[in-house]
Design a protein around this motif. Structure first.
Motif, PDB file in Angstrom:
ATOM      1  N   ASN A  37       0.759  -0.974  -0.498  1.00 14.68           N
ATOM      2  CA  ASN A  37      -0.217   0.264  -0.309  1.00 14.68           C
ATOM      3  C   ASN A  37       1.110   1.732   0.144  1.00 14.68           C
ATOM      4  O   ASN A  37       0.825   2.398  -1.071  1.00 14.68           O
ATOM      5  N   ASN A  41       1.282   3.765  -2.636  1.00 13.96           N
ATOM      6  CA  ASN A  41       0.585   5.551  -3.147  1.00 13.96           C
ATOM      7  C   ASN A  41       1.974   6.763  -2.803  1.00 13.96           C
ATOM      8  O   ASN A  41       1.456   7.607  -2.249  1.00 13.96           O
ATOM      9  N   ASN A  42       2.916   5.897  -3.079  1.00 11.80           N
ATOM     10  CA  ASN A  42       4.089   7.325  -2.701  1.00 11.80           C
ATOM     11  C   ASN A  42       4.541   8.479  -4.000  1.00 11.80           C
ATOM     12  O   ASN A  42       5.075   9.328  -3.047  1.00 11.80           O
ATOM     13  N   ASP A  44       1.414   9.607  -4.885  1.00 11.86           N
ATOM     14  CA  ASP A  44       0.038  11.178  -4.076  1.00 11.86           C
ATOM     15  C   ASP A  44       0.330  11.860  -3.675  1.00 11.86           C
ATOM     16  O   ASP A  44      -0.265  13.018  -4.458  1.00 11.86           O
ATOM     17  N   THR A 138      -4.707  10.982 -11.602  1.00 14.10           N
ATOM     18  CA  THR A 138      -5.257   9.462 -10.779  1.00 14.10           C
ATOM     19  C   THR A 138      -6.814   9.800 -10.516  1.00 14.10           C
ATOM     20  O   THR A 138      -6.916   9.173  -9.299  1.00 14.10           O
ATOM     21  N   GLU A 140      -8.215  12.753  -9.596  1.00 15.52           N
ATOM     22  CA  GLU A 140      -8.843  13.664  -7.883  1.00 15.52           C
ATOM     23  C   GLU A 140      -9.025  14.591  -8.655  1.00 15.52           C
ATOM     24  O   GLU A 140      -8.492  15.245  -9.478  1.00 15.52           O
TER      25      GLU A 140
END
Length: 151
Positions: A37, A41-42, A44, A138, A140
């Motif tokens: 995980n 997500n590193n 983001d 991504t 967002e």
């Protein structure tokens, strides 16, 4: 005749060994899940920071402009007040006042595909609300909103 000595055996039984393997494998699965995980997500925070920078820079650029095409340099007297021209509140193509950016969109980072930036300007009670929306690779979405008054 000599007395027989007692022999003590040391070690683990098969059941103890199986329980140990099960406990270690469960702990290993949990740790691998956490590392996976974190690895996924590193990037983001970097993506989010770039999106916020893109939104803030465009919002700063728009807020620095005149309220309206009819607003004189310096903003005094404000348009639609006594002795001043009426506000047009209509977008033009010259991008020299706030409402010219209504429905504006662009790609803030041409070398980094996936970022999309758009602007909405709405007017109510002589206040223009500027909303800058940035969509990241991504998917967002970040919104920054500011208000510009007629002065």
């Amino acid at each position: 005749m000599p007395t027989p000595t007692k022999v003590f055996q040391r070690g683990v039984s098969l059941i103890e060994l199986i329980v140990f393997i099960v406990v270690v494998s469960i702990a290993l699965l949990v740790l691998v899940g956490v590392y996976r995980n974190a690895t996924i997500n590193n990037a983001d925070p970097l993506i989010r920071m770039r999106a916020l920078e893109a939104a803030q820079s465009l919002l700063d650029e728009i807020i620095a402009l005149k309220y309206d095409e009819s607003t004189p340099t310096g903003g005094i007297p404000a348009c639609s007040t006594a002795g001043a021209p009426n506000c047009t509140n209509a977008p033009e193509n010259n991008m020299n006042d706030v409402d010219d950016y209504h429905n504006f969109s662009d790609l803030p980072y041409p070398g980094a595909p996936g970022y999309q930036r758009s602007v909405q300007v709405t007017t109510a009670n002589n206040i223009k609300r500027i909303t800058v929306r940035v969509t990241t690779p991504t998917n967002e979405t970040f919104l920054l909103t500011a208000e510009r008054a007629n002065f």
